[in-house]
Motif scaffolding. Structure first.
Motif, PDB file in Angstrom:
ATOM      1  N   ILE A 261      17.731  12.447  12.660  1.00 50.38           N
ATOM      2  CA  ILE A 261      18.098  13.778  12.178  1.00 50.38           C
ATOM      3  C   ILE A 261      18.347  13.694  10.680  1.00 50.38           C
ATOM      4  N   TRP A 262      18.109  14.839  10.012  1.00 45.76           N
ATOM      5  CA  TRP A 262      18.400  14.955   8.581  1.00 45.76           C
ATOM      6  C   TRP A 262      19.884  15.308   8.426  1.00 45.76           C
ATOM      7  N   VAL A 263      20.554  14.589   7.560  1.00 47.04           N
ATOM      8  CA  VAL A 263      21.969  14.852   7.309  1.00 47.04           C
ATOM      9  C   VAL A 263      22.079  15.877   6.189  1.00 47.04           C
ATOM     10  N   ARG A 264      22.857  16.925   6.452  1.00 49.04           N
ATOM     11  CA  ARG A 264      23.152  17.874   5.378  1.00 49.04           C
ATOM     12  C   ARG A 264      24.454  17.421   4.727  1.00 49.04           C
ATOM     13  N   PHE A 265      24.311  16.876   3.528  1.00 48.83           N
ATOM     14  CA  PHE A 265      25.434  16.218   2.880  1.00 48.83           C
ATOM     15  C   PHE A 265      26.314  17.212   2.130  1.00 48.83           C
ATOM     16  N   SER A 266      27.577  16.869   2.061  1.00 48.86           N
ATOM     17  CA  SER A 266      28.482  17.485   1.092  1.00 48.86           C
ATOM     18  C   SER A 266      28.799  16.428   0.052  1.00 48.86           C
ATOM     19  N   LEU A 267      29.416  16.839  -1.033  1.00 51.13           N
ATOM     20  CA  LEU A 267      29.793  15.892  -2.075  1.00 51.13           C
ATOM     21  C   LEU A 267      30.857  14.927  -1.557  1.00 51.13           C
ATOM     22  N   HIS A 268      30.898  13.761  -2.146  1.00 49.36           N
ATOM     23  CA  HIS A 268      31.915  12.771  -1.786  1.00 49.36           C
ATOM     24  C   HIS A 268      33.299  13.409  -1.866  1.00 49.36           C
ATOM     25  N   ASP A 269      34.091  13.256  -0.782  1.00 48.15           N
ATOM     26  CA  ASP A 269      35.383  13.938  -0.687  1.00 48.15           C
ATOM     27  C   ASP A 269      36.495  12.907  -0.498  1.00 48.15           C
ATOM     28  N   PRO A 270      37.255  12.598  -1.548  1.00 49.77           N
ATOM     29  CA  PRO A 270      38.378  11.660  -1.392  1.00 49.77           C
ATOM     30  C   PRO A 270      39.421  12.148  -0.393  1.00 49.77           C
ATOM     31  N   GLY A 271      39.441  13.482  -0.119  1.00 48.82           N
ATOM     32  CA  GLY A 271      40.415  14.015   0.818  1.00 48.82           C
ATOM     33  C   GLY A 271      40.203  13.559   2.248  1.00 48.82           C
ATOM     34  N   LEU A 272      39.021  13.020   2.546  1.00 45.48           N
ATOM     35  CA  LEU A 272      38.769  12.496   3.885  1.00 45.48           C
ATOM     36  C   LEU A 272      39.511  11.191   4.136  1.00 45.48           C
ATOM     37  N   TYR A 273      39.895  10.500   3.076  1.00 48.30           N
ATOM     38  CA  TYR A 273      40.306   9.109   3.191  1.00 48.30           C
ATOM     39  C   TYR A 273      41.829   8.969   3.309  1.00 48.30           C
ATOM     40  N   VAL A 274      42.218   8.025   4.149  1.00 54.81           N
ATOM     41  CA  VAL A 274      43.602   7.571   4.263  1.00 54.81           C
ATOM     42  C   VAL A 274      43.582   6.068   4.037  1.00 54.81           C
ATOM     43  N   SER A 275      44.376   5.575   3.129  1.00 59.23           N
ATOM     44  CA  SER A 275      44.386   4.149   2.851  1.00 59.23           C
ATOM     45  C   SER A 275      44.944   3.383   4.046  1.00 59.23           C
ATOM     46  N   ALA A 276      44.282   2.285   4.406  1.00 56.83           N
ATOM     47  CA  ALA A 276      44.777   1.428   5.487  1.00 56.83           C
ATOM     48  C   ALA A 276      46.169   0.898   5.159  1.00 56.83           C
ATOM     49  N   ARG A 277      46.464   0.704   3.892  1.00 57.05           N
ATOM     50  CA  ARG A 277      47.804   0.262   3.493  1.00 57.05           C
ATOM     51  C   ARG A 277      48.847   1.285   3.900  1.00 57.05           C
ATOM     52  N   ASP A 278      48.553   2.576   3.629  1.00 58.77           N
ATOM     53  CA  ASP A 278      49.524   3.621   3.977  1.00 58.77           C
ATOM     54  C   ASP A 278      49.681   3.740   5.490  1.00 58.77           C
ATOM     55  N   LEU A 279      48.564   3.574   6.239  1.00 61.76           N
ATOM     56  CA  LEU A 279      48.653   3.642   7.696  1.00 61.76           C
ATOM     57  C   LEU A 279      49.559   2.532   8.234  1.00 61.76           C
ATOM     58  N   LEU A 280      49.340   1.320   7.771  1.00 67.75           N
ATOM     59  CA  LEU A 280      50.128   0.190   8.261  1.00 67.75           C
ATOM     60  C   LEU A 280      51.580   0.277   7.812  1.00 67.75           C
ATOM     61  N   ASN A 281      51.828   0.869   6.650  1.00 70.17           N
ATOM     62  CA  ASN A 281      53.202   1.002   6.148  1.00 70.17           C
ATOM     63  C   ASN A 281      53.909   2.227   6.709  1.00 70.17           C
ATOM     64  N   GLY A 282      53.189   3.050   7.501  1.00 72.49           N
ATOM     65  CA  GLY A 282      53.813   4.202   8.140  1.00 72.49           C
ATOM     66  C   GLY A 282      54.098   5.350   7.207  1.00 72.49           C
ATOM     67  N   THR A 283      53.342   5.505   6.121  1.00 72.83           N
ATOM     68  CA  THR A 283      53.594   6.574   5.145  1.00 72.83           C
ATOM     69  C   THR A 283      52.568   7.697   5.229  1.00 72.83           C
ATOM     70  N   VAL A 284      51.750   7.718   6.284  1.00 70.96           N
ATOM     71  CA  VAL A 284      50.733   8.763   6.417  1.00 70.96           C
ATOM     72  C   VAL A 284      51.343   9.958   7.126  1.00 70.96           C
ATOM     73  N   PRO A 285      51.213  11.166   6.578  1.00 65.46           N
ATOM     74  CA  PRO A 285      51.736  12.353   7.263  1.00 65.46           C
ATOM     75  C   PRO A 285      51.090  12.505   8.642  1.00 65.46           C
ATOM     76  N   PRO A 286      51.842  12.899   9.651  1.00 64.79           N
ATOM     77  CA  PRO A 286      51.296  12.972  11.024  1.00 64.79           C
ATOM     78  C   PRO A 286      50.076  13.873  11.136  1.00 64.79           C
ATOM     79  N   GLU A 287      50.063  15.011  10.380  1.00 62.46           N
ATOM     80  CA  GLU A 287      48.959  15.956  10.533  1.00 62.46           C
ATOM     81  C   GLU A 287      47.626  15.414  10.000  1.00 62.46           C
ATOM     82  N   ARG A 288      47.681  14.323   9.251  1.00 55.72           N
ATOM     83  CA  ARG A 288      46.430  13.794   8.681  1.00 55.72           C
ATOM     84  C   ARG A 288      45.533  13.181   9.750  1.00 55.72           C
ATOM     85  N   LEU A 289      46.097  12.710  10.849  1.00 59.49           N
ATOM     86  CA  LEU A 289      45.307  12.007  11.864  1.00 59.49           C
ATOM     87  C   LEU A 289      45.334  12.676  13.230  1.00 59.49           C
ATOM     88  N   ARG A 290      46.248  13.608  13.444  1.00 65.88           N
ATOM     89  CA  ARG A 290      46.424  14.188  14.772  1.00 65.88           C
ATOM     90  C   ARG A 290      45.170  14.947  15.213  1.00 65.88           C
TER      91      ARG A 290
END
Length: 754
Positions: free
Chosen positions: A290-319
């Protein structure tokens, strides 16, 4: 046999000639080109495909996908900050297990790893017990008693729906488990399906450790193969790897999310048509892509693994989100090029593909796309071929612009409104090439007609006139017009002696004439002059006809200087040849006369034979001036009108007041002694001042002053080749000192020769 074939060939040639006359060579050639281009589109070689996909890239650049406000996907990023805090990759599997627990606690719907775990954890305690040297037996026993990191990771995977990544390999890879590997079920609906030919294939499949594969809810291949130019545009949903049909990472994530056990692959004679899951049908190309319809690179998609392991990620980011675990670290070499970004992490491509599938934003190329493009190309091109002679240039341009606009609009509308890719560039390019073929065919036909005119009249008309007649034959009639012209006559000095030198070699004399007439002619033509005629060793030329020349006096002066320079070069070459051959050589010396004035220029002659030439008193004067160059010991003699027009640019010196033969009125004549740079030099200013003093003293009957000024000018003019002029004035001063002229002497020299 030959007698039987000849009538057939003759009939064929006659039929082809009749078709060519009826249809025209342009239409025949354009039709042949159209057939060739249509065949090229059907076979679709790599250059044609490259043009098409770059067009699709342009559409995406113009209108990138707008992500949904409530994004269903998030990325846990093993970024540079995570590597700095927890150390280099690979991490121990217990840390990955901790990540899974954090994702479960955060309410993630599904976790998927854009990573393959094909080897045991080298940091697992039992493994360290066997690999670390110099351990005490107590320490080694303590490490052996610790749980295996891979087992800990597998247990964490089992508490959260996890899809593990696999990667395709270019060589076969053996499975290390005791039992057959878990495998996603596939079912094929449709015609006979051969995955060997229909699907993109790889010889091997690198799987995860058996303990991890059995614990995972799903397994998908994350291999992304860019196209020939290195850009990722199409991603397979299913492929063949290691001898089996396997889903890609995004598709198996959706299978787990929908609770399906089997992927339904619908096929037809061309290959794959679509892939179906409960409540989701995804159309694909025949290779399952399939052809992918791309959007621009979005840093808002990303959660740092460091923040996840340190427990500093807001709950709504992953729920309630599908969470992909991957890396953006440059050192881990997982960045790709897309139509919108030169460096996008591979994990984000999977995330965007998931959003495409979940929101129905994928791009499609219908199976009938080739037929539509070929039909549109043929229809528009045939319309141009048929109506080109009828519409004319302007009508054809308007028609072509309208059709091009419609094709571009259709392509843009289908892309922006329906996500359908339709290539307008190939129809546009083909019709443009067909149009150019018609244009150039007509151009060559016109050129052939002009060539016939050049051939017919080039033997006796000037080159400029021939070119003018080639574009507009109307002036081919008797008559002329009055125009201000600059006329030049040039003649070789001492040509009689040169001809006598070649009296036993007439061919050598002819070759010599061609050799010196050619550079002289080129010097004139290079300065927009028109050659009127050759008279033995002499040339007559003029400026400002048949084509206007704004500064014709200056162009004639520049041509005269160039002629002298070319003669110097020719004499130097002949001297070298004579020295090498051991034979004598007579140098060539040319005299030039230039005059300006009103003349009649046009076709002169009879109804049967005429020449483009010029008549008028300035022509006769120019001829007489050329004859005076030998008397005054200069190379170039100018009439007063020519000198007045160029004296601000060129170094001009007055020669004398002369009454040429056949004229009752005297003419002040001048000479040209150099180019424009010399005109601005200090040596010329000094020479001009002394020369003016000499002429003034001469007309004032101051013979001593005239002779002294002549000697002074001769010294200042060294190298200018006008020594004869000052020798003449010194001789005149001496003669008049002995025998003064009569009281009514007006300073005018009467020329006794032409």
């Amino acid at each position: 046999m030959r007698k039987a074939v000849m009538p057939v060939l003759s009939a064929g040639r006659a039929a082809f000639g009749w078709i060519g006359r009826r249809i025209g060579p342009g239409r025949l050639l354009a039709s042949g080109l159209l057939l060739l281009l249509l065949a090229l589109r059907i076979t679709d070689p790599p250059p044609v495909e490259a043009l098409r996909v770059r067009t699709f890239d342009a559409l995406q650049v113009l209108s990138p996908r707008v992500p949904p406000a409530d994004r269903p996907v998030a990325i846990v990023d093993i970024d540079e900050a995570s590597l700095r805090e927890f150390g280099q990759w690979p991490w121990t599997r217990t840390r990955l297990a901790a990540m899974c627990r954090k994702l479960q606690e955060g309410g993630a719907l599904i976790a998927a790893f854009d990573i393959v775990f094909s080897e045991p954890d080298r940091l697992s305690p039992p493994r360290l017990a066997e690999t670390l040297p110099d351990l005490s037996e107590a320490a080694r026993a303590d490490l052996r008693a610790q749980p295996d990191s891979d087992a800990v990771f597998a247990k964490a995977i089992g508490h959260l729906p996890v899809v593990l990544g696999q990667t395709a390999a270019s060589t076969p890879v053996a499975w290390t488990g005791r039992e057959p590997p878990p495998q996603t079920g596939t079912a094929v609906v449709g015609t006979d399906f051969d995955p060997e030919t229909a699907l993109i294939g790889f010889p091997g499949l690198i799987r995860n450790l058996p303990v991890l594969e059995r614990a995972a809810a799903g397994r998908g291949v994350f291999t992304i193969s860019p196209e020939r130019d290195g850009v990722v545009r199409r991603v397979p949903l299913v492929l063949r790897a290691g001898g089996t049909v396997v889903p890609t990472l995004a598709l198996d994530i959706l299978r787990v999310a929908t609770g399906a056990d089997t992927l339904l692959i619908r096929t037809d004679e061309a290959g794959v048509v679509s892939i179906r899951l409960p409540e989701l049908t995804v159309p694909t190309d025949p290779h399952g892509q399939i052809w992918v319809r791309f959007s621009l690179h979005d840093p808002g998609l990303y959660v740092s693994a460091r923040d996840l392991l340190n427990g500093t990620v807001p709950p709504e980011r992953l729920r309630d989100k599908i969470v992909l675990v991957g890396t953006s670290s440059v050192g881990l070499l997982d960045n790709r090029t897309t139509p919108l970004d030169r460096s996008m992490p591979g994990v984000e491509i999977h995330a965007q593909l998931l959003e495409n599938l979940l929101t129905g934003a994928t791009l499609t190329v219908p199976n009938e796309a080739t037929l539509i493009e070929v039909g549109a190309t043929a229809a528009v091109s045939l319309a141009i071929i048929l109506f080109a002679p009828i519409l004319g240039a302007l009508g054809l341009l308007l028609f072509g612009s309208l059709v091009a606009g419609q094709l571009v609009f259709v392509s843009w509308y289908r892309f922006s409104a329906h996500g359908i890719l339709f290539d307008a560039t190939y129809p546009l390019l083909t019709t443009f090439l067909v149009y150019l073929t018609l244009v150039f065919t007509n151009y060559f036909r016109e050129q052939a007609g002009r060539k016939r005119i050049r051939t017919a009249f080039g033997r006796y008309l000037s080159p400029d006139l021939v070119e003018q007649l080639a574009h507009s034959p109307e002036p081919l009639r008797l008559g002329g017009e009055e125009r201000r012209l600059t006329i030049m006559f040039s003649d070789v000095r001492g040509f009689t002696a040169i001809a006598e030198f070649y009296k036993t070699d007439p061919a050598g004399l002819t070759a010599l004439m061609n050799r010196f007439l050619t550079p002289l002619t080129n010097a004139i033509l290079d300065r927009q002059g028109t050659i009127d005629k050759y008279m033995g060793d002499a040339i007559m030329a003029f400026w400002n006809a048949p084509l206007p020349v704004a500064d014709h006096e200056a162009q004639a002066a520049a041509a005269a200087l160039d002629m002298l320079a070319r003669m110097d070069a020719l004499n130097a070459a002949r001297q070298r040849e004579a020295k090498a051959g051991g034979h004598p050589v007579l140098p060539l010396d040319v005299g030039i006369g230039i005059n300006t004035g009103p003349c009649v220029v046009g076709n002169m002659g009879s109804d049967l034979r005429f020449d483009y030439s010029v008549l008028g008193d300035p022509v006769n004067v120019a001829s007489r001036l050329e004859g005076q160059s030998k008397l005054y010991g200069v190379k170039i003699v100018l009439g007063a009108a020519t000198a007045d027009a160029i004296r601000a640019r060129f170094p001009v010196l007055e020669l004398d007041r002369v009454r040429v033969k056949g004229k009752s009125e005297p003419e002040t004549v001048f000479t040209l002694v150099g180019d424009e740079d010399f005109r601005r030099s200090e040596p010329f200013r000094q020479l001009a001042a002394r020369h003016g003093a000499m002429i003034a003293a001469y007309h004032a009957r101051q013979w001593d002053e005239t002779g002294a000024a002549a000697h002074a000018c001769r010294a200042l003019a060294e190298g200018l080749r006008i020594d004869g002029l000052y020798a003449l004035y010194a001789e005149r001063a001496e003669t008049f000192r002995r025998e003064p002229p009569p009281a009514d002497w007006d300073g005018v020299t009467v020329a006794t020769t032409k």
